[in-house]
Design a protein around this motif. Structure first.
Motif, short mmCIF file in Angstrom:
data_model
loop_
_atom_site.label_atom_id
_atom_site.label_comp_id
_atom_site.label_asym_id
_atom_site.label_seq_id
_atom_site.Cartn_x
_atom_site.Cartn_y
_atom_site.Cartn_z
N LEU A 262 91.40 98.81 100.95
CA LEU A 262 91.73 98.25 99.62
C LEU A 262 90.54 97.50 99.04
CD1 LEU A 262 95.36 97.12 100.45
CD2 LEU A 262 94.72 98.80 98.71
N ASN A 263 89.88 96.70 99.87
CA ASN A 263 88.74 95.92 99.39
C ASN A 263 87.63 96.85 98.89
OD1 ASN A 263 86.07 94.46 99.73
ND2 ASN A 263 87.57 92.78 99.81
N GLN A 264 87.35 97.89 99.67
CA GLN A 264 86.26 98.81 99.29
C GLN A 264 86.60 99.61 98.04
OE1 GLN A 264 85.37 100.95 102.92
NE2 GLN A 264 84.12 99.26 103.71
N ALA A 265 87.90 99.71 97.74
CA ALA A 265 88.30 100.42 96.51
C ALA A 265 88.30 99.49 95.30
CB ALA A 265 89.69 101.03 96.70
N GLY A 266 87.90 98.23 95.50
CA GLY A 266 87.76 97.31 94.36
C GLY A 266 88.80 96.20 94.33
N TYR A 267 89.74 96.20 95.28
CA TYR A 267 90.74 95.12 95.31
C TYR A 267 90.13 93.97 96.11
CZ TYR A 267 93.68 98.83 93.57
OH TYR A 267 94.18 99.85 92.80
N LYS A 268 89.32 93.17 95.41
CA LYS A 268 88.44 92.23 96.09
C LYS A 268 89.18 91.04 96.71
CE LYS A 268 84.75 94.57 95.83
NZ LYS A 268 84.40 95.29 97.07
N LYS A 269 90.47 90.85 96.33
CA LYS A 269 91.23 89.77 96.98
C LYS A 269 91.76 90.19 98.35
CE LYS A 269 92.49 87.41 92.76
NZ LYS A 269 93.52 87.21 91.75
N SER A 270 91.59 91.45 98.66
CA SER A 270 92.04 91.94 99.97
C SER A 270 91.05 91.47 101.03
CB SER A 270 92.13 93.47 99.93
OG SER A 270 92.48 93.95 101.18
N PRO A 271 91.50 90.84 102.09
CA PRO A 271 90.57 90.24 103.06
C PRO A 271 89.80 91.27 103.88
CG PRO A 271 92.82 90.10 103.87
CD PRO A 271 92.91 90.66 102.49
N THR A 272 88.61 90.88 104.28
CA THR A 272 87.81 91.75 105.16
C THR A 272 87.54 91.05 106.49
OG1 THR A 272 85.86 90.89 104.04
CG2 THR A 272 86.64 93.06 103.33
N ARG A 273 88.20 89.92 106.67
CA ARG A 273 88.05 89.20 107.94
C ARG A 273 89.37 89.17 108.68
NH1 ARG A 273 85.48 83.59 106.51
NH2 ARG A 273 87.05 83.88 104.93
N LYS A 274 89.26 89.14 110.01
CA LYS A 274 90.47 89.06 110.84
C LYS A 274 90.89 87.61 111.01
CE LYS A 274 89.88 92.89 114.05
NZ LYS A 274 89.88 93.18 115.49
N MET A 275 92.18 87.39 111.16
CA MET A 275 92.65 86.05 111.48
C MET A 275 92.82 85.98 113.01
SD MET A 275 95.98 83.94 110.17
CE MET A 275 95.48 83.91 108.48
N PRO A 276 92.19 84.99 113.65
CA PRO A 276 92.35 84.91 115.11
C PRO A 276 93.81 84.69 115.50
CG PRO A 276 90.98 83.10 114.27
CD PRO A 276 91.38 83.92 113.09
N ASN A 277 94.18 85.24 116.64
CA ASN A 277 95.59 85.15 117.07
C ASN A 277 96.07 83.70 117.17
OD1 ASN A 277 95.58 87.87 117.23
ND2 ASN A 277 95.66 88.00 119.47
N TRP A 278 95.18 82.82 117.64
CA TRP A 278 95.62 81.42 117.82
C TRP A 278 96.01 80.79 116.49
CZ3 TRP A 278 93.15 77.57 115.18
CH2 TRP A 278 91.84 77.81 114.76
#
Ligand code: NAP
Length: 339
Positions: A262-278
């Motif tokens: 989604l981010n690469q298609a231009g939906y820039k609010k879509s995150p590209t980072r992972k949230m750590p499990n903790w």
């Protein structure tokens, strides 16, 4: 031309089934909880290019016995799609389980009584994948463990409802028996025919509007709603589909992969980072839906649709195209809301 009942006509998947059935020239009935939705549904079908002269609606609720007999009587086939579906956590698990199970009881009992040839029940990957035994690759032989403490209310509702469907069908004694086929879709996305985006598309909406700050380590199969509808319709008449359940899924993705597409298609609010499990677990201490999600972290769920492809001749469209088509429609709805 057959007479077919589709339950839960207002729903995301059911309306696509109705649209395709009308397109094939069938007479279609639908059930709704309230007939006040008739104009909206007919308008949506007309917009999708369907003539609604062969479409009628009946009122029936999954929690009440009234209405099912009239809706089912005279039908050749029933697609039982309706079931309560929420992304969050219900106040009590019975809020989901009871209507799901009683709905199957009312619909299948009426189908048997009125000698319907075949019922197709919309179950879910949720009835298959939560075996909680370390398994990562699943087939139609697997069943979710409803007694496991990590199995959620929705997963229990789908599993218990599907079990009830098989129990009722297998208990028939007469000569002419009603047959059952079950469709087990993974997470369903794709264009909606009404302005109600559907529960599962709301997941994509939350990502594109920036409500998901980072991607938790979650893994799911995904499938397009139009392909889910076509699987139901093929399962309705295909001789080899009687007595079988079918996983329908295009592909599996980690949430970070979906967000990146989604981010690469231009939906820039879509995150590209992972949230750590903790961190997910920490948020889960404060928020029940996040706690529910935290129980699914790292669990791989591979659900190939090999059986549906072999028996039903089913094919899934390209998942990337479905994701982007869904996002474009949801973005247009968001823009219209702000205008
Ligand atoms: P949806 O748009 O939320 O549709 C659910 C339908 O069930 C609606 O028509 C709703 O009617 C009806 N319903 C709920 N409670 C009811 C009750 N007490 N009495 C009568 N009708 C009731 O969801 P969907 O995505 O199309 O889901 C349809 C089916 O597919 C469900 O069985 C769901 O479990 C299954 N499924 C969905 C997915 C997915 O990712 N979407 C994946 C696998 C399986 P109202 O409009 O009146 O609320």
């Amino acid at each position: 031309m057959a007479q077919i009942l589709v339950t839960g006509a207002s729903g995301f998947i059911a309306l696509h089934c109705i649209e395709q059935l009308l397109g094939q020239g069938h007479e279609v009935r639908g059930t709704v909880r309230s007939l006040s939705r008739e104009a909206e549904l007919k308008q949506a079908l007309t917009k999708a290019g369907r003539d609604t002269k062969n479409f009628s609606l009946f009122e029936a609720d999954l929690t009440k016995p009234e209405g099912w007999d009239e809706a089912v009587k005279g039908c050749d086939y029933v697609l039982h799609v309706a079931s309560p579906f929420i992304l969050g956590v219900p106040k009590h698990e019975d809020d989901l389980i009871k209507p799901a199970v009683s709905g199957v009881e009312y619909v299948i009992s009426a189908a048997i009584k009125h000698k319907v040839s075949r019922v197709v029940v919309t179950s879910s990957g949720a009835s298959i994948t939560d075996t909680h035994d370390g398994k990562t690759h699943f087939t139609e032989d697997d069943w979710t463990d409803v007694n496991h403490p990590k199995t959620t209310a929705y997963y229990k509702s789908k599993t218990l409802a599907e079990m009830k469907a098989w129990e009722l069908i297998n208990a028939q004694t007469g000569k002419a028996k009603t047959e059952l086929s079950v469709i087990n879709p993974t997470v369903v996305l794709g264009p909606t025919l009404t302005e109600d985006i559907g529960t599962s598309n709301d997941f994509i909406r939350q990502i594109i509007v920036g409500k998901v700050p980072a991607a938790a380590n979650l893994h799911f199969g995904f499938v397009d709603v139009r392909d889910v509808a076509s699987a139901h319709i093929e399962a309705m008449t295909n001789k080899k589909a009687a007595g079988e359940r079918f996983i329908v899924s295009a592909n599996e993705l980690w949430l970070i992969e979906l967000c990146t597409i989604l981010n690469q298609a231009g939906y820039k609010k879509s995150p590209t980072r992972k949230m750590p499990n903790w961190l997910v677990k920490l948020f889960g201490l404060l928020d029940a839906p996040t706690k529910q999600i935290s129980q699914l972290l790292d669990a791989e769920r591979y659900t190939p649709a090999d059986k549906a492809k072999a028996v039903l001749g089913w094919q899934a469209r390209d998942l990337n195209d479905s994701i982007l088509e869904t996002a474009a429609q949801l973005q247009a709805f968001e823009t219209a809301k702000k205008a």
